[in-house]
Enzyme design. Sequence first.
Site, PDB file in Angstrom:
ATOM      1  N   ASN A 232       1.139  -0.901  -0.002  1.00 20.55           N
ATOM      2  CA  ASN A 232      -0.015  -0.005   0.066  1.00 20.55           C
ATOM      3  C   ASN A 232       1.075   1.294   0.020  1.00 20.55           C
ATOM      4  OD1 ASN A 232      -2.534  -1.699   0.123  1.00 20.55           O
ATOM      5  ND2 ASN A 232      -2.323  -1.638   2.203  1.00 20.55           N
ATOM      6  N   GLU A 313      -8.047  -3.532  -3.129  1.00 19.78           N
ATOM      7  CA  GLU A 313      -8.075  -2.981  -2.037  1.00 19.78           C
ATOM      8  C   GLU A 313      -8.267  -1.293  -2.093  1.00 19.78           C
ATOM      9  OE1 GLU A 313      -7.561  -6.494   1.020  1.00 19.78           O
ATOM     10  OE2 GLU A 313      -5.786  -5.125   0.810  1.00 19.78           O
ATOM     11  N   ARG A 358     -15.161 -14.379  -3.947  1.00 21.16           N
ATOM     12  CA  ARG A 358     -13.882 -13.718  -3.704  1.00 21.16           C
ATOM     13  C   ARG A 358     -12.598 -14.921  -4.115  1.00 21.16           C
ATOM     14  NH1 ARG A 358     -11.362 -10.641   1.590  1.00 21.16           N
ATOM     15  NH2 ARG A 358      -9.115 -10.842   0.979  1.00 21.16           N
ATOM     16  N   ASP A 387      -6.681 -15.204   1.870  1.00 21.77           N
ATOM     17  CA  ASP A 387      -5.807 -14.054   2.315  1.00 21.77           C
ATOM     18  C   ASP A 387      -5.151 -14.517   3.763  1.00 21.77           C
ATOM     19  OD1 ASP A 387      -6.246 -10.718   3.873  1.00 21.77           O
ATOM     20  OD2 ASP A 387      -4.452 -11.699   2.815  1.00 21.77           O
ATOM     21  N   GLU A 409       3.750 -15.904  -2.581  1.00 21.72           N
ATOM     22  CA  GLU A 409       3.899 -14.770  -1.462  1.00 21.72           C
ATOM     23  C   GLU A 409       3.227 -15.486  -0.096  1.00 21.72           C
ATOM     24  OE1 GLU A 409       1.428 -11.368  -2.093  1.00 21.72           O
ATOM     25  OE2 GLU A 409       2.550 -10.362  -0.406  1.00 21.72           O
ATOM     26  N   GLU A 415      -0.779 -12.139  10.938  1.00 22.89           N
ATOM     27  CA  GLU A 415      -2.022 -11.607  10.966  1.00 22.89           C
ATOM     28  C   GLU A 415      -3.088 -12.235  11.369  1.00 22.89           C
ATOM     29  OE1 GLU A 415      -2.610  -9.804   7.247  1.00 22.89           O
ATOM     30  OE2 GLU A 415      -4.491  -9.055   7.629  1.00 22.89           O
TER      31      GLU A 415
HETATM   32  O1  GCW Z   1      -3.686  -9.474   4.252  1.00 19.33           O
HETATM   33  C1  GCW Z   1      -4.408  -8.398   3.892  1.00 19.33           C
HETATM   34  C2  GCW Z   1      -4.140  -7.343   4.864  1.00 19.33           C
HETATM   35  C3  GCW Z   1      -3.739  -6.032   4.208  1.00 19.33           C
HETATM   36  C4  GCW Z   1      -2.762  -6.040   3.133  1.00 19.33           C
HETATM   37  C5  GCW Z   1      -3.220  -6.989   2.102  1.00 19.33           C
HETATM   38  C6  GCW Z   1      -2.354  -7.118   0.916  1.00 19.33           C
HETATM   39  C7  GCW Z   1      -1.054  -4.616   2.712  1.00 19.33           C
HETATM   40  O2  GCW Z   1      -5.170  -7.230   5.647  1.00 19.33           O
HETATM   41  O3  GCW Z   1      -3.220  -5.384   5.434  1.00 19.33           O
HETATM   42  O4  GCW Z   1      -2.361  -4.781   2.611  1.00 19.33           O
HETATM   43  O5  GCW Z   1      -3.728  -8.100   2.639  1.00 19.33           O
HETATM   44  O6  GCW Z   1      -1.922  -8.199   0.962  1.00 19.33           O
HETATM   45  O7  GCW Z   1      -2.237  -6.352   0.214  1.00 19.33           O
END
Ligand code: GCW
Length: 723
Positions: A232, A313, A358, A387, A409, A415
């Site tokens: 980001n 996002e 998704r 995610d 990745e 998280e």
């Molecule tokens: O894992 C999610 C996270 C975001 C992250 C996004 C991504 C950097 O909640 O914080 O943003 O994915 O991978 O881009």
Amino acid sequence: MFARLFCWTIAAVMTAAAPAMAEDGYALWLHHARPNGGSAEAIARHAAAVMAPGSGATALIARDELVRGLTSASGIAPVVTDGSQGASPQGGSPQAGAIWLATPASAPGLPVKLDGLGDEGYAIRSLIRNGQPVTLIAANSDIGLLHGAYAYLRLADTGASLDRLDIRSAPRMKLRLLNHWDNLDGTVERGYAGQSIWDWWRLPDWKGPRYTDYARANASIGINGTVLNNVNARSDSLTAPYIAKAAALADLFRPYGIKVYLSVKWTAPMELSGLKSADPLDPQVAAWWKAKADEIYRAIPDFGGFLVKANSEGQPGPQDYGRTHADGANMLAAAVKPHGGIVMWRAFVYAHDNPDDRAKQAYSDFKPLDGQFADNVLVQVKNGPIDFQPREPFHPLFGAMPRTPLMMEFQITKEYLGQSTHLTYLGPLFEEVLKSDTFARGKGSTVARVIDGSLEGHKLTGMAGVANIGADRDWSGSIFNQADWYAFGRLAWDPDLPAEAIAREWVAQTFSPDPRVTGPVVAMMMGSREAAVDYMTPLGLAHLMGTGHHYGPAPWISDLARPEWNPAYYHKADAQGIGFDRTRTGSNAIGQYAPRLAKILADPRTTPERDLLWFHHVGWDAKLKSGETLWDGLVHHYDDGVAYVANMQTIWDSLRPYIDSERFTQTQVFLGIQRREAQWWRDASIAYFQSIARRPLPPGASAPEHDLDWYKARRFPYAPGHP
Ligand code: GCW
């Protein structure tokens, strides 16, 4: 009288002034435990001298790292020579062994073959030279020597035999790098180890020792690249002052074989230079990026390239101009290609206004682009389709884009796995993904073979991990989180390494090679991620966490504007059952996998039970393989997860005599937090799902401590990692 008092005072001061070595975790796995019985003697015997004819910065670092580690591990400093007087220093006993660090450039006619090792690989061979036992660490380049030196220290520190060595090792992946989601203001997105280690404010002038120790730690596990800033991204990262700051880090990391990369913001040309558009097919935009790349390469000649999060996002991207991801990536690729740079284009895309599942959207966006990316572009794909959940099936893009280099990745920062305090060793997660069979070219088409390029014939390959590193003294928020960074690096070098062997290496180097330590600690680590799956999201459930900070359970959330950010979107619990139907009668996400796998996943009876509710909506009374109903099985999994944490506490308490008090205490306290939070995940989840299923708890299962409203009322406005 006075003399005695004076001596006493001196002694007291000396004692007080000599602090015990701070065991705060800063040393990581480069701990080189102090003389440790047999291994110290073996080291002293094999490494009484180090012969290092090389003279470049990296060769000297390799020599110094070897000397530093051997001295610490054996308590004896080896004699250092340049090797010109033969194997042993004057007067050295002919029996005492020597380590010989050499490349064909520094020692022509080496008695070892180096073909196939590339620039980063190494060979380690025990031999006799001039009648003297010598361990030759050889490589085609000094970077290879550095990796070989660290590999030898791993052997020494883990108590492995140092006799009759005949090792050859070269990395399976070209790019082995960390993605730092670090912001320019010093915060770290999804970071749980304090502030960013990049002191942007005082760079490029102040380059503290932390940066060198970062380079040492990463070089020791073969990591060769680092993306310094958050995906980001802020355009400021591409301004001259920040390029100079990045260049200062690049200069420090270069001798360790580590390249610097930058995440870029798609609209930088507009934000920084007032262009009216960021359309990748606009010649002005392409020219801007070419000039920017040239500017960066003037400051960082070996700059790695760009990492891009676009049209994801809320981040801008080429689709805002009616262009594809390939249009965008290829324009950037053309800018860096003259300098040998690469572009890593992330496939983490999903749109809130896309009604499709998704889990299907990245595949739908990217598969049609297979073969359209320039040859210096890699598509960077998360291990799973949603995610970084405690468990996800492998991402369907792996094996589905044979003409495009896909890189992995992983998320090293946790998280969704307990953030900083939960002990949930990720090695088994990484291993599970890498070993997953895509069936893309028949059985054995594993994800590891997709990303190492061997399945589809790619030379450009890589694996990235979202770093768990911050300014905390223990680097990763807890001692055991260091093991995840370590495992990531070792697997990026060799994706076939067993997670257990990696854990054993890490424990032996970080704590002690004593089997009374490695035995119980490795066993505890190996089941810890599964325990988190059990107490958070068992049987294929996923994405049931608190909004925003992602800390703690909130399966009841169903009112967020973005449907696909609601936990209820994922579990779809109702009076009949729970789970997401991704078969043909549902979203048909299984159709994105190879037909042979799709067939297995189409039937709940052949779907691996650990993924059951990811792919199927299953009745509460349906039978699991154990014969128990789904509802009972769900409760038992939650309880198993909590019980495992309690068991880890017992194991850890029994290790008090073997672990230094500082690191023992941190882990003991954190396990206490984990026990409490595992119970919380278990109780809140059962309270909520029971309110829907209306089934009685199975015999012996305790009722949640509070009622559902109590769990729903919990708020954590200051939970870390969510700047
Ligand atoms: O894992 C999610 C996270 C975001 C992250 C996004 C991504 C950097 O909640 O914080 O943003 O994915 O991978 O881009």
